[in-house]
Structure formats: C-alpha cells, structure tokens
Enzyme design. Structure first.
Site, mmCIF file in Angstrom:
data_model
loop_
_atom_site.group_PDB
_atom_site.id
_atom_site.type_symbol
_atom_site.label_atom_id
_atom_site.label_comp_id
_atom_site.label_asym_id
_atom_site.label_seq_id
_atom_site.Cartn_x
_atom_site.Cartn_y
_atom_site.Cartn_z
ATOM 1 C CB CYS A 12 -0.882 -0.021 1.239
ATOM 2 S SG CYS A 12 -2.376 0.944 1.084
ATOM 3 C CB CYS A 88 -4.049 1.282 -1.657
ATOM 4 S SG CYS A 88 -2.388 1.856 -1.972
ATOM 5 C CB CYS A 96 6.291 -2.580 -7.866
ATOM 6 S SG CYS A 96 4.605 -2.280 -7.320
#
Length: 175
Positions: A12, A88, A96
């Site tokens: 998140c 989220c 990422c």
C-alpha cells in the site's frame, strides 16, 4: 514431502492501515503455510491506531507490526516473495521494485479506512469494514490448492479474489 511455506507481501502507499491489516490477518490465519509481510511506497512511519485497535479486538497479532518502505523487500538479502498483492489503487499504479523470485501478483484494492472522516464510531466502522473485506480475500486465498493449481489458473483466481465484495473500482485510463 512437506508443503512449502509461501512468502506473501501486501503493498500500500502508506503501509499504515490496509496492508497492515492484511499482514496480521494472514500471519494468524495462514500460520504454518504462509509468512506475511507488508510495506509501502511512501510509508507513513507509524501504524494507524485504529488498525491496531481493530486487529486486537478480533484477536489478531499486532506485535512487531511497523510501517516500512517496500525497498526492504527488493534487496538481495530480503525473503523471496511467492506472492505480492497491492491493496490500494495508488500503489497498484506505481512502478514497483523488481521483486527477487518473480512472485505472482494481483490487485486486491479496497477503500482506505484511514481516509474516512467523521465521528470516532464512523472511522472505526471503516476499519472494521476494511478488516472484513481483507479477511474475506485472505480466507479465499488460503483455501486455494496452491500445489495443484497451474500457474495460469492460480493467476486468474488471485485476480478474482481482488474483485470480491468491497473492491475498489478501477479508474478509467486516459486515452
């Protein structure tokens, strides 16, 4: 041959509420089969007090929970993840890090309970709802026959879990 223990990372943005809830739920409900972790792209540095209160009220562990950066899990000395779930929408849209081991990924977005304004009762109710939605997803996940599912089938099931009750709606992409 012993069943493998799967490492699971919940992501998140702030790593203070939803991903923390997920880490604690899987730590308890998946004990023996899963190791749970959580992190954020821009961690708040503290766990939201209502996340801790709700977890404790349902008998889930809170010891050792902390808000941390996802870079901890991209290092060469980090545990190799088998699964990485964004919880989220903001984190799902970010680039990422490259996770060692090429884990399976899915998006399990739910509304941010920390963003709810109102009375203390309304705010706590938002955390209880987030807990319930996350527990639902994790219950379905832990019941999957991991070893017998083919990689493609498992990926499809993980995506389906992300669409269970409480799922956030994907934002339309700009064309």
């Amino acid at each position: 041959m012993a069943d493998p223990i799967y490492n699971v990372l919940f992501l998140c943005t702030g790593n203070s509420a939803r991903s923390i809830l997920a880490e604690s739920i899987l730590a308890k409900d998946g004990a023996g089969r899963f190791r749970a972790f959580s992190a954020g792209s821009r961690p708040k540095g503290v766990v939201h007090p209502l996340a801790l209160k709700v977890l404790e009220s349902y008998g889930y562990p809170t010891a050792g929970l902390r808000s941390k950066n996802w870079e901890e899990f991209a290092r060469t000395d980090a545990p190799v993840m088998d699964f990485v779930f964004t919880v989220c929408d903001s984190a799902a849209g970010e680039a990422c890090p490259l996770w060692p081991g090429q884990p399976m990924t899915a998006h399990w977005g739910i509304e941010d309970p920390a963003a709810v304004e109102g009375t203390d009762i309304q705010r706590e109710a938002a955390f209880v709802a987030a807990f319930r939605y996350m527990k639902n997803r994790i219950s379905v996940f832990t019941a999957l026959p991991m070893r017998s599912l083919e990689h493609i089938a498992l990926g499809s099931r993980l995506a389906e879990i992300g669409q269970l009750e409480g799922a956030t709606k994907p934002r339309p992409s700009a064309a």
